[in-house]
Each structure stands twice: as C-alpha cells, then as structure tokens.
Design a protein around this motif. Structure first.
Motif, short mmCIF file in Angstrom:
data_model
loop_
_atom_site.label_atom_id
_atom_site.label_comp_id
_atom_site.label_asym_id
_atom_site.label_seq_id
_atom_site.Cartn_x
_atom_site.Cartn_y
_atom_site.Cartn_z
N MET A 1 0.84 -1.18 0.00
CA MET A 1 0.00 0.00 0.00
C MET A 1 0.88 1.24 0.00
SD MET A 1 -3.25 -0.42 2.44
CE MET A 1 -3.28 -1.95 3.31
N SER A 2 0.33 2.25 -0.59
CA SER A 2 1.11 3.49 -0.65
C SER A 2 1.02 4.20 0.70
CB SER A 2 0.57 4.39 -1.76
OG SER A 2 -0.69 4.89 -1.38
N GLU A 3 1.94 5.11 0.89
CA GLU A 3 2.00 5.86 2.14
C GLU A 3 0.75 6.73 2.32
OE1 GLU A 3 4.89 9.13 4.19
OE2 GLU A 3 5.82 7.65 2.87
N THR B 1 -2.30 6.05 1.32
CA THR B 1 -3.41 5.17 1.74
C THR B 1 -3.31 4.89 3.23
OG1 THR B 1 -3.40 4.15 -0.46
CG2 THR B 1 -4.56 2.97 1.28
N LEU B 2 -2.11 4.62 3.72
CA LEU B 2 -1.93 4.34 5.15
C LEU B 2 -2.28 5.57 6.01
CD1 LEU B 2 1.36 2.23 5.18
CD2 LEU B 2 -0.95 1.47 5.70
N VAL B 3 -1.90 6.74 5.58
CA VAL B 3 -2.23 7.97 6.31
C VAL B 3 -3.74 8.18 6.31
CG1 VAL B 3 -2.01 10.48 6.27
CG2 VAL B 3 0.01 9.06 5.90
N LEU C 1 -6.09 5.84 6.08
CA LEU C 1 -6.67 4.84 6.98
C LEU C 1 -6.47 5.22 8.44
CD1 LEU C 1 -5.75 1.48 5.20
CD2 LEU C 1 -8.03 2.45 5.53
N ARG C 2 -5.30 5.69 8.81
CA ARG C 2 -5.03 6.12 10.18
C ARG C 2 -5.93 7.28 10.58
NH1 ARG C 2 1.53 5.91 9.95
NH2 ARG C 2 1.71 3.64 10.05
#
Length: 174
Positions: free
Chosen positions: A1-3, A5-7, A9-10
C-alpha cells in the motif's frame, strides 16, 4: 500500500474513535441528567393549537367522526387522580382536550417511570363516556387489572395502571 493510503486509513480510524467517544459521552449525559422538565402555564400556546381530536398515529380513533368525540358540557365533571406511584396525589380535571400520559415532555401527565412509554396512553371523552386508550406502549396499560388494546371505557372507580403509577377516575359534582 502506498503511504498516502496508510495515512488516510489512520486518519479515518482516529475520526471513528473520536466519533465513538462523543456518542458515548452524549448517551452518558442523557442517562445522568434524565428528562428535561418543561414548565407549563394554564395558557400554553402549544396546547391551544392542538386539535381536540386524537393525536396523529393514535389508532383507529384518529379518523373518528368529530361529532362522536365532542364533549357534552352537561356531563358530570370528572377528574383523574394518581393514587399510587411517584406522583401520588396529583389530580387533573378532565375537559374537552384529551389527556396524553407518558414520559414525553409534551404529555399532560408526565411520568418519570422506566416502565412507561413516551406516549403511553390517552384519556378522552366519546359520546359522554370517558375512554382510556393504550397507544401501542411496550409494557401495556392495565384497566382494573386487565391489559387493554385500543380504547376501552374508563368508569369512575376503575384503576388504570401504567408502570408504577395507578390512576383512578373520579366524578365531581354537576
């Protein structure tokens, strides 16, 4: 996953947690502080705007002929008296306006009882006879110890039980 997308989601998780906390605080606040008390005067403008017939959604009588629901002034005056429960001793003189009983602040007889529904029952006059009607309450309405469905006659001396509250109809002088 790209960075990115993770941000996202968080951030979504943090927002969901804050929303959950706010909802919990609102529920706790409502449980702790209870129902808002509404003071009423004898000339409450909201009450004057209500129709004399049944409130919306009150069952089959909501579409009844207004002539059947009229109050005959020559009929003996009556009063509802709370004989048991937290409001013991409370008395309401019955007139042409139906009496709504329940936990909701717009009810004429407001019960602070976990076993009463928001709009539990109503008392009204039809063809010179007092009637009590269960409005689809969860725990039911008892008249002289029998559970009722719909509108039934409410005769002097009969006991209506709603949760911990017991109400009696009493006739007054002409």
């Amino acid at each position: 996953m790209s960075e990115l997308t993770l941000v996202a989601l968080r951030l979504g998780l943090v927002l969901a947690l804050w929303l959950f906390v706010i909802v919990v605080v609102l529920v706790l606040r409502n449980d702790l502080f209870g129902t808002t008390v509404v003071t009423r005067s004898s000339r409450d403008p909201r009450r004057e705007q209500r129709p004399a017939s049944a409130p919306p959604g009150a069952g089959a009588d909501a579409n009844a002929d207004p002539e059947q629901l009229r109050t005959d002034p020559e009929v003996t005056q009556a009063a509802m008296v709370v004989t048991a429960g937290p409001l013991r001793g409370t008395s309401l003189t019955l007139g042409s306006t139906p009496i709504l009983i329940g936990r909701a602040p717009e009810c004429m007889l407001v019960l602070d009882d976990d076993y009463a529904s928001n709009r539990h029952a109503r008392v009204f006059q039809r063809e010179g006879e007092w009637m009590v009607e269960d409005l689809g309450s969860t725990n039911g309405t008892l008249v002289s110890g029998r559970r009722i469905e719909g509108a039934v006659p409410f005769r002097p001396g009969a006991q209506v039980r709603i949760g911990r509250t017991e109400i009696e109809l009493r006739r007054g002088p002409r």
